[in-house]
Design an enzyme around this catalytic site. Structure first.
Site, PDB file in Angstrom:
ATOM      1  N   TYR A  32     -25.240  22.543 -23.217  1.00 56.04           N
ATOM      2  CA  TYR A  32     -24.224  22.595 -24.271  1.00 56.04           C
ATOM      3  C   TYR A  32     -23.242  23.713 -23.908  1.00 56.04           C
ATOM      4  O   TYR A  32     -23.033  24.673 -24.648  1.00 56.04           O
ATOM      5  CB  TYR A  32     -24.849  22.800 -25.658  1.00 56.04           C
ATOM      6  CG  TYR A  32     -24.029  22.109 -26.723  1.00 56.04           C
ATOM      7  CD1 TYR A  32     -24.006  20.722 -26.795  1.00 56.04           C
ATOM      8  CD2 TYR A  32     -23.241  22.820 -27.607  1.00 56.04           C
ATOM      9  CE1 TYR A  32     -23.226  20.071 -27.734  1.00 56.04           C
ATOM     10  CE2 TYR A  32     -22.456  22.176 -28.550  1.00 56.04           C
ATOM     11  CZ  TYR A  32     -22.461  20.798 -28.606  1.00 56.04           C
ATOM     12  OH  TYR A  32     -21.678  20.145 -29.526  1.00 56.04           O
ATOM     13  N   GLY A  36     -18.628  30.907 -22.211  1.00 55.63           N
ATOM     14  CA  GLY A  36     -19.528  31.978 -21.760  1.00 55.63           C
ATOM     15  C   GLY A  36     -20.289  31.538 -20.515  1.00 55.63           C
ATOM     16  O   GLY A  36     -20.340  32.251 -19.507  1.00 55.63           O
ATOM     17  N   HIS A  37     -20.873  30.326 -20.570  1.00 58.50           N
ATOM     18  CA  HIS A  37     -21.572  29.789 -19.395  1.00 58.50           C
ATOM     19  C   HIS A  37     -20.597  29.637 -18.225  1.00 58.50           C
ATOM     20  O   HIS A  37     -20.923  29.965 -17.084  1.00 58.50           O
ATOM     21  CB  HIS A  37     -22.143  28.396 -19.705  1.00 58.50           C
ATOM     22  CG  HIS A  37     -23.160  28.349 -20.796  1.00 58.50           C
ATOM     23  ND1 HIS A  37     -22.935  27.709 -21.988  1.00 58.50           N
ATOM     24  CD2 HIS A  37     -24.408  28.863 -20.887  1.00 58.50           C
ATOM     25  CE1 HIS A  37     -24.016  27.810 -22.760  1.00 58.50           C
ATOM     26  NE2 HIS A  37     -24.917  28.508 -22.118  1.00 58.50           N
ATOM     27  N   GLN A  61     -40.008  28.656 -24.557  1.00 59.53           N
ATOM     28  CA  GLN A  61     -39.398  29.856 -25.138  1.00 59.53           C
ATOM     29  C   GLN A  61     -38.994  29.687 -26.598  1.00 59.53           C
ATOM     30  O   GLN A  61     -38.342  30.558 -27.163  1.00 59.53           O
ATOM     31  CB  GLN A  61     -38.215  30.316 -24.279  1.00 59.53           C
ATOM     32  CG  GLN A  61     -37.015  29.401 -24.288  1.00 59.53           C
ATOM     33  CD  GLN A  61     -36.005  29.799 -23.223  1.00 59.53           C
ATOM     34  OE1 GLN A  61     -36.259  29.693 -22.031  1.00 59.53           O
ATOM     35  NE2 GLN A  61     -34.835  30.271 -23.653  1.00 59.53           N
ATOM     36  N   GLY A 147     -25.923  36.325 -18.755  1.00 61.10           N
ATOM     37  CA  GLY A 147     -24.982  36.942 -19.677  1.00 61.10           C
ATOM     38  C   GLY A 147     -25.598  38.135 -20.391  1.00 61.10           C
ATOM     39  O   GLY A 147     -26.743  38.072 -20.850  1.00 61.10           O
ATOM     40  N   SER A 186     -24.070  28.610 -27.873  1.00 60.03           N
ATOM     41  CA  SER A 186     -24.272  27.183 -28.172  1.00 60.03           C
ATOM     42  C   SER A 186     -24.654  27.010 -29.627  1.00 60.03           C
ATOM     43  O   SER A 186     -24.410  25.972 -30.233  1.00 60.03           O
ATOM     44  CB  SER A 186     -25.380  26.600 -27.284  1.00 60.03           C
ATOM     45  OG  SER A 186     -25.108  26.842 -25.931  1.00 60.03           O
ATOM     46  N   ARG A 187     -25.289  28.029 -30.215  1.00 61.99           N
ATOM     47  CA  ARG A 187     -25.752  27.919 -31.604  1.00 61.99           C
ATOM     48  C   ARG A 187     -24.633  28.119 -32.618  1.00 61.99           C
ATOM     49  O   ARG A 187     -24.858  27.895 -33.810  1.00 61.99           O
ATOM     50  CB  ARG A 187     -26.876  28.929 -31.868  1.00 61.99           C
ATOM     51  CG  ARG A 187     -28.173  28.566 -31.152  1.00 61.99           C
ATOM     52  CD  ARG A 187     -29.304  29.474 -31.579  1.00 61.99           C
ATOM     53  NE  ARG A 187     -30.605  28.996 -31.131  1.00 61.99           N
ATOM     54  CZ  ARG A 187     -31.243  29.452 -30.059  1.00 61.99           C
ATOM     55  NH1 ARG A 187     -30.711  30.395 -29.311  1.00 61.99           N
ATOM     56  NH2 ARG A 187     -32.428  28.962 -29.726  1.00 61.99           N
TER      57      ARG A 187
HETATM   58  P1  AMP Z   1     -28.266  29.699 -22.733  1.00 64.53           P
HETATM   59  O1  AMP Z   1     -27.769  28.343 -22.391  1.00 64.53           O
HETATM   60  O2  AMP Z   1     -27.977  30.120 -24.124  1.00 64.53           O
HETATM   61  O3  AMP Z   1     -29.703  29.912 -22.313  1.00 64.53           O
HETATM   62  O4  AMP Z   1     -27.427  30.694 -21.835  1.00 64.53           O
HETATM   63  C1  AMP Z   1     -27.383  30.565 -20.443  1.00 64.53           C
HETATM   64  C2  AMP Z   1     -26.786  31.794 -19.849  1.00 64.53           C
HETATM   65  O5  AMP Z   1     -25.463  31.970 -20.371  1.00 64.53           O
HETATM   66  C3  AMP Z   1     -27.565  33.067 -20.220  1.00 64.53           C
HETATM   67  O6  AMP Z   1     -27.599  33.932 -19.101  1.00 64.53           O
HETATM   68  C4  AMP Z   1     -26.749  33.632 -21.347  1.00 64.53           C
HETATM   69  O7  AMP Z   1     -26.894  35.025 -21.486  1.00 64.53           O
HETATM   70  C5  AMP Z   1     -25.358  33.271 -20.892  1.00 64.53           C
HETATM   71  N1  AMP Z   1     -24.425  33.315 -22.016  1.00 64.53           N
HETATM   72  C6  AMP Z   1     -24.583  32.745 -23.240  1.00 64.53           C
HETATM   73  N2  AMP Z   1     -23.554  33.058 -24.037  1.00 64.53           N
HETATM   74  C7  AMP Z   1     -22.730  33.860 -23.314  1.00 64.53           C
HETATM   75  C8  AMP Z   1     -21.483  34.514 -23.586  1.00 64.53           C
HETATM   76  N3  AMP Z   1     -20.906  34.418 -24.766  1.00 64.53           N
HETATM   77  N4  AMP Z   1     -20.912  35.245 -22.595  1.00 64.53           N
HETATM   78  C9  AMP Z   1     -21.503  35.349 -21.384  1.00 64.53           C
HETATM   79  N5  AMP Z   1     -22.677  34.741 -21.071  1.00 64.53           N
HETATM   80  C10 AMP Z   1     -23.281  34.013 -22.014  1.00 64.53           C
END
Ligand code: AMP
Length: 294
Positions: A32, A36-37, A61, A147, A186-187
């Protein structure tokens, strides 16, 4: 962009790329995708030749009452975004591929998990460390990008890589924000209109806390943050904490870096945010030792 869902195919491809001398950059995600990703993918392009993005919503997790089943998923959309951002390989194994049977061995995280999200999400970081151990073995990256929005996760992963001798450089990347300051997540799609407006106050509380610390913390910053968030949001404050980073322990005069971290539960989403402060001069101010930022 190559699309792979089998571990064997992924390992075969990586072996070929490594034989050709390519530097592998890895961006693990739960999909999603948002900006940020994508900023992690763009960052990876700086030092890596082959960028692997994984999409895997890792059941290990999520706690029993958390949002695993309703976590947002949209692979088609993610494929387009990852391609546009410059990913070379999209790896999206399903749960059966990653966990074909009950595990004999899982990873247990001993430090850096007694505070913040580790306290309210018991077992969460064991799940993160277990899946990343698997993914690191499958993808064998030279660089892995995470991130700092999830700063506790970065602290745990740095410990995992060091303790288990993974030959991987962990790169913590800055938090990407919406124009109003809300950390992308994503949330965020779970927020209703009112909560979306209120959510901006997580970042605002961090900015205020930094200012309070600069003015000389009298030990009340955490309480002032909680009060601010209670006044400005309808959410339930999970924590507002100032800790040493990456140890995530109460700050001492020796702490060189601090994290100010916040988590707030809204009706359908628990949001987190933080700021990490460098060059911190800690000095005793009264009978109690407190830290000031310079
Ligand atoms: P997730 O899909 O939420 O597991 O996030 C995947 C990666 O994207 C993780 O390393 C997160 O820390 C990073 N991430 C999520 N949100 C952000 C953001 N707003 N800025 C930078 N990295 C992000």
């Amino acid at each position: 962009m190559k699309q792979i869902n089998s571990i064997k195919d992924m390992q075969k491809l990586i072996a070929e790329e490594k034989r050709a001398g390519k530097v592998i950059g890895f961006v693990p995600t739960m999909g999603y995708l948002h900006d940020g990703h994508l900023s992690l993918i763009e960052r990876a392009k700086k030092e890596s030749d082959v960028i692997v993005v994984s999409i895997f919503v890792n059941p290990l997790q999520f706690g029993p009452n958390e949002d695993f089943d309703r976590y947002p998923r949209d692979l088609e959309r993610d494929e387009k975004l990852a391609l546009k951002a410059g990913a070379d390989v999209l790896f999206f194994p399903d749960t059966k591929e990653m966990y074909p049977k009950e595990s004999v061995v899982t990873v247990s995280v001993n430090k850096r998990v007694d505070a913040l999200c580790g306290e309210s999400r018991v077992g969460h970081f064991d799940g993160v460390a277990t899946v990343l151990t698997k993914l690191f073995h499958i993808v064998s990256p030279d660089y892995a990008y995470f991130g700092l929005k999830d700063a506790q996760q970065v602290a745990v992963i740095e410990g995992l890589v060091e303790d288990f001798n993974f030959p991987i450089n962990v790169i913590g990347c800055e938090t990407k924000r919406e124009v109003d300051g809300l950390a992308m997540s994503s949330r965020n799609v779970y927020l209703n209109d009112r909560e979306r407006q209120e959510a901006v106050h997580l970042n605002a509380s961090l900015i205020k806390a930094e200012k309070w610390l600069l003015e000389g913390d009298s030990g009340e910053t955490e309480q002032k943050m909680i009060k601010y968030l209670e006044e400005h949001t309808s959410g339930v404050v999970d924590y507002c904490k100032i800790l040493s980073y990456p140890e995530l322990l109460p700050p001492t005069p020796q702490s060189k870096r601090l994290i100010i971290a916040v988590a707030v539960k809204f009706s359908n989403a628990r949001l987190i945010d933080n700021v990490i402060l460098d060059n911190i001069l800690c000095r005793p101010e009264s009978e109690e030792e407190t830290c000031s930022v310079r």
